[in-house]
Design a protein around this motif. Structure first.
Motif, mmCIF file in Angstrom:
data_model
loop_
_atom_site.group_PDB
_atom_site.id
_atom_site.type_symbol
_atom_site.label_atom_id
_atom_site.label_comp_id
_atom_site.label_asym_id
_atom_site.label_seq_id
_atom_site.Cartn_x
_atom_site.Cartn_y
_atom_site.Cartn_z
ATOM 1 N N GLY A 1 0.821 -1.202 0.000
ATOM 2 C CA GLY A 1 0.000 0.000 0.000
ATOM 3 C C GLY A 1 0.858 1.256 0.000
ATOM 4 O O GLY A 1 2.085 1.203 -0.133
ATOM 5 N N ARG A 2 0.198 2.391 0.175
ATOM 6 C CA ARG A 2 0.906 3.673 0.085
ATOM 7 C C ARG A 2 0.254 4.686 1.032
ATOM 8 O O ARG A 2 -0.959 4.685 1.224
ATOM 9 C CB ARG A 2 0.863 4.201 -1.354
ATOM 10 N N ILE A 3 1.086 5.570 1.597
ATOM 11 C CA ILE A 3 0.612 6.716 2.368
ATOM 12 C C ILE A 3 1.265 7.957 1.781
ATOM 13 O O ILE A 3 2.478 7.997 1.596
ATOM 14 C CB ILE A 3 0.966 6.589 3.868
ATOM 15 N N GLU A 4 0.461 8.967 1.485
ATOM 16 C CA GLU A 4 0.997 10.207 0.919
ATOM 17 C C GLU A 4 0.124 11.381 1.367
ATOM 18 O O GLU A 4 -0.957 11.206 1.933
ATOM 19 C CB GLU A 4 1.036 10.127 -0.601
ATOM 20 N N GLY A 5 0.617 12.592 1.099
ATOM 21 C CA GLY A 5 -0.150 13.775 1.465
ATOM 22 C C GLY A 5 0.619 15.048 1.192
ATOM 23 O O GLY A 5 1.681 15.040 0.560
ATOM 24 N N ILE A 6 0.064 16.143 1.679
ATOM 25 C CA ILE A 6 0.639 17.477 1.483
ATOM 26 C C ILE A 6 0.875 18.121 2.845
ATOM 27 O O ILE A 6 0.025 18.039 3.734
ATOM 28 C CB ILE A 6 -0.294 18.383 0.651
ATOM 29 N N VAL A 7 2.031 18.789 2.995
ATOM 30 C CA VAL A 7 2.329 19.561 4.193
ATOM 31 C C VAL A 7 2.252 21.036 3.819
ATOM 32 O O VAL A 7 2.921 21.479 2.883
ATOM 33 C CB VAL A 7 3.720 19.234 4.764
ATOM 34 N N ARG B 1 1.599 28.679 2.050
ATOM 35 C CA ARG B 1 2.314 28.065 0.929
ATOM 36 C C ARG B 1 2.732 26.658 1.313
ATOM 37 O O ARG B 1 2.667 26.284 2.496
ATOM 38 C CB ARG B 1 3.541 28.900 0.572
ATOM 39 N N PRO B 2 3.174 25.842 0.339
ATOM 40 C CA PRO B 2 3.620 24.489 0.685
ATOM 41 C C PRO B 2 4.834 24.541 1.603
ATOM 42 O O PRO B 2 5.700 25.410 1.463
ATOM 43 C CB PRO B 2 3.982 23.884 -0.683
ATOM 44 N N ALA B 3 4.894 23.601 2.521
ATOM 45 C CA ALA B 3 6.028 23.520 3.447
ATOM 46 C C ALA B 3 7.122 22.663 2.827
ATOM 47 O O ALA B 3 7.385 21.532 3.252
ATOM 48 C CB ALA B 3 5.593 22.958 4.787
ATOM 49 N N THR C 1 10.101 17.553 7.068
ATOM 50 C CA THR C 1 10.453 16.154 7.292
ATOM 51 C C THR C 1 9.219 15.406 7.798
ATOM 52 O O THR C 1 8.581 15.837 8.753
ATOM 53 C CB THR C 1 11.580 16.022 8.328
ATOM 54 N N VAL C 2 8.894 14.297 7.140
ATOM 55 C CA VAL C 2 7.757 13.471 7.532
ATOM 56 C C VAL C 2 8.301 12.139 8.044
ATOM 57 O O VAL C 2 9.120 11.492 7.374
ATOM 58 C CB VAL C 2 6.792 13.240 6.361
ATOM 59 N N LEU C 3 7.866 11.739 9.227
ATOM 60 C CA LEU C 3 8.374 10.539 9.883
ATOM 61 C C LEU C 3 7.266 9.501 9.991
ATOM 62 O O LEU C 3 6.187 9.788 10.505
ATOM 63 C CB LEU C 3 8.899 10.891 11.282
ATOM 64 N N LEU C 4 7.555 8.295 9.521
ATOM 65 C CA LEU C 4 6.578 7.207 9.531
ATOM 66 C C LEU C 4 7.101 6.066 10.392
ATOM 67 O O LEU C 4 8.208 5.563 10.172
ATOM 68 C CB LEU C 4 6.315 6.709 8.106
ATOM 69 N N THR C 5 6.295 5.662 11.371
ATOM 70 C CA THR C 5 6.663 4.558 12.257
ATOM 71 C C THR C 5 5.634 3.448 12.128
ATOM 72 O O THR C 5 4.435 3.693 12.268
ATOM 73 C CB THR C 5 6.726 5.025 13.723
ATOM 74 N N GLY D 1 5.274 20.572 -1.334
ATOM 75 C CA GLY D 1 4.860 20.098 -0.022
ATOM 76 C C GLY D 1 4.414 18.650 -0.014
ATOM 77 O O GLY D 1 3.904 18.167 0.989
ATOM 78 N N HIS D 2 4.618 17.926 -1.115
ATOM 79 C CA HIS D 2 4.121 16.560 -1.241
ATOM 80 C C HIS D 2 5.142 15.558 -0.712
ATOM 81 O O HIS D 2 6.335 15.681 -0.946
ATOM 82 C CB HIS D 2 3.817 16.241 -2.706
ATOM 83 N N TYR D 3 4.652 14.561 0.011
ATOM 84 C CA TYR D 3 5.487 13.452 0.474
ATOM 85 C C TYR D 3 4.783 12.146 0.122
ATOM 86 O O TYR D 3 3.581 12.117 -0.134
ATOM 87 C CB TYR D 3 5.717 13.533 1.994
ATOM 88 N N ARG D 4 5.548 11.038 0.152
ATOM 89 C CA ARG D 4 4.963 9.757 -0.236
ATOM 90 C C ARG D 4 5.794 8.601 0.322
ATOM 91 O O ARG D 4 7.023 8.627 0.267
ATOM 92 C CB ARG D 4 4.895 9.667 -1.761
#
Length: 253
Positions: free
Chosen positions: A30-36, A43-45, A49-53, A70-73
């Motif tokens: 699967g996948r997790i993504e989004g916008i900060v 404005r986009p950040a 840093t996005v941390l996934l545990t 601001g997109h991460y995935r």
């Protein structure tokens, strides 16, 4: 003797019976993504840093950096429970930590988790609790260290001054009224100047043991309302306050 003639030879067809091979298939990922989003500046950040545990067994940890939009995935994720949080250098400098979000990801499923930084009003309230600061007022915070040892200068104080502009009702001319504030640092050298005007030139100086450092000119913007600025002072290399006061008095005279 009688002979029997054989007819045309019949080819022997060997049919291989294929036995199906059973292979263990990996669960679909699967996948997790989004916008900060930077709520303070709208404005986009970028660079957040996005941390996934991964909370389910086997546990794991990974990070990603938000791109210019601001997109991460996070890809190739197995089904399970995850905790996801984000941070930015600005929030880190304010020692503001955002609470993580929990996501339960099904097999071969995708999830979207968007984040936003706190507003300027929230940042003001976090840095200066119990003080109501409007958009025209903010704060300067930081740590004061000894320039010779890099240790916190726990006996110092931070002096701030600025000119408050107003219009004389009689002459309709602008009038500048000097304003000044002094705050002591704590045992770790931290200071907070709460209630200073935004979008105004602030003169900030460190003083300790009868000595004063250079005067720095700082500005706090309307949107964020909080400026982080670490300061330092070398008592041995700085002028005494008495000497500076005498020089200022001579200049006025």
């Amino acid at each position: 003797m009688r002979y029997h003639r054989l007819g045309p030879s019949v080819p022997l067809l060997l049919v291989a019976l294929a036995t199906p091979v059973v292979r263990a298939q990996s669960p679909a990922a699967g996948r997790i993504e989004g916008i900060v989003t930077d709520s303070v500046h709208g404005r986009p950040a970028a660079g957040a840093t996005v941390l996934l545990t991964r909370l389910s067994e086997p546990t794991g940890f990974q990070g990603a950096v938000a791109d210019r939009d601001g997109h991460y995935r996070f890809d190739s994720l197995a089904a399970g429970r995850y905790s996801i949080a984000f941070a930015t250098p600005y929030l880190d400098s304010l020692t503001v930590t955002m609470s993580p979000r929990e996501v339960i990801l099904g097999e071969a499923r995708n999830a979207r988790v968007d984040f936003a930084t706190p507003s300027g009003a929230t940042l003001r309230a976090t840095v200066c609790p119990g003080i109501a600061l409007g958009r025209d007022h903010g704060a300067v915070i930081g740590q004061v260290t000894d320039a010779d040892t890099d240790r916190p200068l726990a006996t110092a104080r931070v002096v701030v001054s600025w000119n408050e502009l107003a219009v004389d009702s009689a002459t309709l001319q602008p009038v500048a009224t000097p304003q000044r504030g002094i705050v002591p640092v704590d045992s770790l050298g931290h200071y907070r100047l709460c209630g200073v005007p935004t979008e105004t030139y602030l003169m900030v100086q460190v003083q300790d043991s009868g000595h004063a450092g250079s005067v720095l000119t700082l500005t706090v913007d309307h949107e964020g309302g909080v400026l982080v600025r670490d300061l330092s002072l070398s008592v041995a290399a700085s002028a005494s306050i008495a000497t500076l006061d005498s020089a200022a008095a001579a200049g006025v005279a």
